[in-house]
Structure formats: structure tokens, C-alpha cells
Design a protein around this motif. Structure first.
Motif, short mmCIF file in Angstrom:
data_model
loop_
_atom_site.label_atom_id
_atom_site.label_comp_id
_atom_site.label_asym_id
_atom_site.label_seq_id
_atom_site.Cartn_x
_atom_site.Cartn_y
_atom_site.Cartn_z
N GLY A 22 0.81 -1.22 0.00
CA GLY A 22 0.00 0.00 0.00
C GLY A 22 0.84 1.26 0.00
N ALA A 23 1.89 1.26 -0.82
CA ALA A 23 2.88 2.35 -0.74
C ALA A 23 2.90 3.23 -1.97
CB ALA A 23 4.26 1.76 -0.50
N THR A 24 1.76 3.39 -2.64
CA THR A 24 1.72 4.27 -3.82
C THR A 24 1.30 5.69 -3.45
OG1 THR A 24 -0.53 3.52 -4.32
CG2 THR A 24 1.29 2.39 -5.44
N SER A 25 0.92 5.91 -2.20
CA SER A 25 0.53 7.25 -1.77
C SER A 25 0.48 7.29 -0.25
CB SER A 25 -0.84 7.64 -2.35
OG SER A 25 -1.85 6.78 -1.85
N GLY A 26 0.28 8.49 0.27
CA GLY A 26 0.00 8.68 1.69
C GLY A 26 1.00 8.05 2.64
N ILE A 43 11.17 -2.03 -1.31
CA ILE A 43 10.16 -2.37 -2.32
C ILE A 43 8.84 -1.79 -1.86
CG2 ILE A 43 8.97 -4.19 -3.57
CD1 ILE A 43 11.32 -6.02 -2.99
N ALA A 44 8.21 -1.02 -2.72
CA ALA A 44 6.91 -0.41 -2.42
C ALA A 44 5.88 -0.97 -3.39
CB ALA A 44 6.99 1.11 -2.58
N THR A 45 4.81 -1.55 -2.87
CA THR A 45 3.83 -2.18 -3.74
C THR A 45 2.50 -1.45 -3.72
OG1 THR A 45 2.82 -3.71 -2.14
CG2 THR A 45 4.89 -4.40 -3.18
N GLY A 46 1.75 -1.67 -4.79
CA GLY A 46 0.41 -1.11 -4.91
C GLY A 46 -0.33 -1.81 -6.02
N SER A 47 -1.59 -1.46 -6.20
CA SER A 47 -2.40 -2.12 -7.23
C SER A 47 -2.70 -1.23 -8.42
CB SER A 47 -3.72 -2.61 -6.62
OG SER A 47 -4.44 -1.52 -6.06
N SER A 48 -2.39 0.07 -8.31
CA SER A 48 -2.68 1.01 -9.38
C SER A 48 -1.50 1.15 -10.33
CB SER A 48 -3.02 2.39 -8.81
OG SER A 48 -3.10 3.36 -9.82
N THR A 49 -1.66 0.67 -11.53
CA THR A 49 -0.59 0.77 -12.53
C THR A 49 -0.25 2.22 -12.84
OG1 THR A 49 -1.32 -1.31 -13.54
CG2 THR A 49 0.10 0.11 -14.86
N ASP A 70 -1.48 -7.31 -5.77
CA ASP A 70 -2.85 -7.34 -5.28
C ASP A 70 -2.86 -8.07 -3.95
OD1 ASP A 70 -5.53 -7.58 -4.73
OD2 ASP A 70 -6.09 -8.46 -6.66
N VAL A 71 -3.02 -7.32 -2.86
CA VAL A 71 -2.92 -7.92 -1.52
C VAL A 71 -4.12 -8.81 -1.19
CG1 VAL A 71 -1.46 -6.08 -0.62
CG2 VAL A 71 -3.95 -5.89 -0.40
N ARG A 72 -5.10 -8.85 -2.09
CA ARG A 72 -6.26 -9.74 -1.89
C ARG A 72 -6.00 -11.12 -2.46
NH1 ARG A 72 -10.35 -5.82 -4.94
NH2 ARG A 72 -8.55 -6.00 -6.33
N ASN A 73 -4.89 -11.29 -3.17
CA ASN A 73 -4.61 -12.53 -3.86
C ASN A 73 -3.48 -13.29 -3.17
OD1 ASN A 73 -3.55 -14.45 -5.82
ND2 ASN A 73 -4.82 -13.39 -7.34
N ALA A 74 -3.84 -14.36 -2.45
CA ALA A 74 -2.86 -15.10 -1.65
C ALA A 74 -1.77 -15.74 -2.50
CB ALA A 74 -3.57 -16.17 -0.83
N LEU A 87 14.54 -10.49 3.61
CA LEU A 87 13.58 -9.51 4.11
C LEU A 87 13.85 -9.27 5.59
CD1 LEU A 87 11.15 -7.76 3.29
CD2 LEU A 87 9.65 -9.59 4.13
N ASP A 88 14.01 -7.98 5.94
CA ASP A 88 14.25 -7.59 7.32
C ASP A 88 13.04 -6.91 7.96
OD1 ASP A 88 17.43 -7.89 7.75
OD2 ASP A 88 17.01 -7.22 5.71
N VAL A 89 12.27 -6.20 7.14
CA VAL A 89 11.12 -5.46 7.66
C VAL A 89 9.96 -5.57 6.68
CG1 VAL A 89 10.23 -3.23 8.44
CG2 VAL A 89 12.66 -3.79 8.79
N LEU A 90 8.80 -5.90 7.21
CA LEU A 90 7.54 -5.87 6.45
C LEU A 90 6.64 -4.81 7.06
CD1 LEU A 90 5.33 -6.95 4.49
CD2 LEU A 90 4.75 -8.61 6.29
N VAL A 91 6.18 -3.88 6.23
CA VAL A 91 5.22 -2.88 6.68
C VAL A 91 3.91 -3.12 5.94
CG1 VAL A 91 4.68 -0.43 6.92
CG2 VAL A 91 7.06 -1.20 7.08
N ASN A 92 2.88 -3.47 6.68
CA ASN A 92 1.56 -3.71 6.11
C ASN A 92 0.76 -2.41 6.15
OD1 ASN A 92 1.44 -6.62 5.46
ND2 ASN A 92 1.83 -6.87 7.66
#
Length: 251
Positions: A22-26, A43-49, A70-74, A87-92
Motif C-alpha cells: 500500500g505504498a503508492t501514496s499517503g 520495495i513499495a507495492t500497490g495495485s494502481s498501474t 494485489d494484496v487480496r490474492n494469496a 527480508l528484514d522489515v515488512l510494513v503492512n
């Protein structure tokens, strides 16, 4: 000068690997940018291309890897995390709100899927890598983990769930040396809160209840995230840290 970042040693996370959903904004973007500036492979992830493409061209963010997830897709989460070397840190930080519409069953379910179930999916997928590095997880809860807002029942339920899940994962993962904590933001200026800070009446009510007498900015959350992921919090786990300027404790 960004005092939230300058409070920490510039190479604090040098050689570390950080994943922020959820790192494409805010909030998510501010936290991803902070870890990058402190030396982490981020690494910053998001769903909006569209958002991801724009961010890749942003000069101040060069060096951050922006990726679609897509964080809804396991299965996609498992595949994505499975390709990471370390991986050292995961930020949800992935989160959505659908004011007024959350009383519809499908909308209610989708909000919980993004805000709560994704935390479990990503945490479980990242668990083996985090065990190897004795890393940490930082979840984004909310002041609405403690307060009620009738317009967003799913958001309230999901963020309350994040607090409980944080405690449970802290005890499950603790034996592996992995710490799990959360941050509970208050009213910060983001696109999600725009309807409030653009209204003089609503903004005045919010500021008058906030002990520090102002709106929060996304950078106000950076220090808490960095602290919880750092060695300075080596004996801190299972906690949710309010970063709300004193809003929840007000009246």
C-alpha cells in the motif's frame, strides 16, 4: 530538511531489505521513502498501474523498487515474496475505506480483505524470510481501532482486527525472533481524509480535540515506523503505538 528522518543515523538500515504494501501514496509511500533514505533496499507495492508508473518517474524516489501486488490474492503474494532474496522489515500499509457503502455485504467483505486479511497473508508469506533475519513487522492500525465511525463499519472492524492480529502474531512469531507491532494513526492529511481537512468546520472540530492543536502529516508517522523496526525497539513487540497528536485521549 526532514526532521523525522534526520533524527536517525543516515545508514541505519543499510544492507536491510524492506517491503511496504500500500505504498503508492499517503502513509505507505512516506514510510517506504523513509526506509529508502536510511539505506534500505526498499520495495513499495500497490495495485494502481497508473500510480506506480508515475512514481517510478519521480526523481526523489529513484532507487525504490515499485511493484504491482494485489494484496487480496494469496497466491500472488506467495509468489512475490517467494522471489525475494532477503527480508528484514515488512510494513503492512495497504488500506481502503468506502464511506456509506460498507453496509453492503460485498463492500464490507472487500474492505476486510484489503485491510485485515492482507496483513495475515503477507505476514505468513514473509515469515520464513523474517525468521532468517530476526526481522520485524509493522502494521498500520488506526484511531478507529478504538473509536467508532458509523460511516465506515468495515474500516472500523478491520482496523480493530489489526490490533488483535498484531498481538497474536507477536506471540506466534516471537519464538522465531520476529517482532510484530502496529501504529495507530489519527487524523493525518491524506487523500482518504481530504473531505475532513478541506472543510473548515470539520477541520476545526478535529484540531480542537487534538492535544497538539494541529493536523497530522504523513511524515509524523515515519519516526514511529522506523523506531519500531529498529534495534532501539529490540524488546518491544505486540504493541500498538498511537500517533494521533492526542486525539483519542481528547474529548
Amino acid at each position: 530538511m526532514n526532521f523525522e528522518i534526520d533524527s536517525f543515523r543516515a545508514d541505519l538500515f543499510a544492507g536491510k531489505h524492506v517491503l511496504v504494501s500500500g505504498a503508492t501514496s499517503g502513509i505507505g509511500l512516506a514510510i517506504a521513502s523513509a526506509f529508502h533514505r536510511l539505506g534500505a533496499h526498499t520495495i513499495a507495492t500497490g495495485s494502481s498501474t497508473t500510480k506506480l508508473t508515475a512514481l517510478r518517474d519521480e526523481q526523489s524516489l529513484v532507487g525504490i523498487r515499485f511493484a504491482t501486488l494485489d494484496v487480496r490474492n494469496a497466491s500472488k503474494i506467495s509468489a512475490f515474496v517467494g522471489e525475494l532474496p532477503r527480508l528484514d522489515v515488512l510494513v503492512n500499509a495497504a488500506g481502503v475505506a468506502r464511506p456509506h457503502d460498507e453496509y453492503q455485504d460485498d463492500v464490507f467483505s472487500d474492505v476486510l480483505d484489503v485491510n485485515l486479511r492482507s496483513v495475515m497473508r503477507l505476514s505468513q508469506a514473509a515469515r520464513p524470510l523474517l525468521e532468517q533475519t530476526r526481522g520485524s513487522i509493522v502494521n498500520i492500525a488506526s484511531m478507529l481501532s478504538y473509536l467508532a465511525d458509523a460511516d465506515v463499519p468495515a474500516y472500523c472492524a478491520s482496523k480493530t482486527g489489526v490490533v488483535g492480529l498484531t498481538r497474536s502474531l507477536a506471540h506466534e512469531y516471537g519464538r522465531l525472533g520476529v517482532r510484530v507491532n502496529a501504529i495507530a494513526p489519527g487524523y493525518h492529511r491524506t487523500d482518504m481524509t481530504r473531505i475532513f481537512w478541506e472543510s473548515d468546520d470539520l477541520s476545526t472540530k478535529i484540531v480542537s480535540r487534538t492535544a497538539l492543536g494541529r493536523w497530522g502529516e504523513v511524515d509524523d508517522l515515519v519516526g514511529a515506523a522506523v523506531f519500531l523496526a529498529s534495534a532501539a525497539a529490540a524488546f518491544v513487540t505486540g504493541v500498538t503505538l498511537p500517533v494521533d497528536g492526542g486525539y483519542v485521549s481528547g474529548f
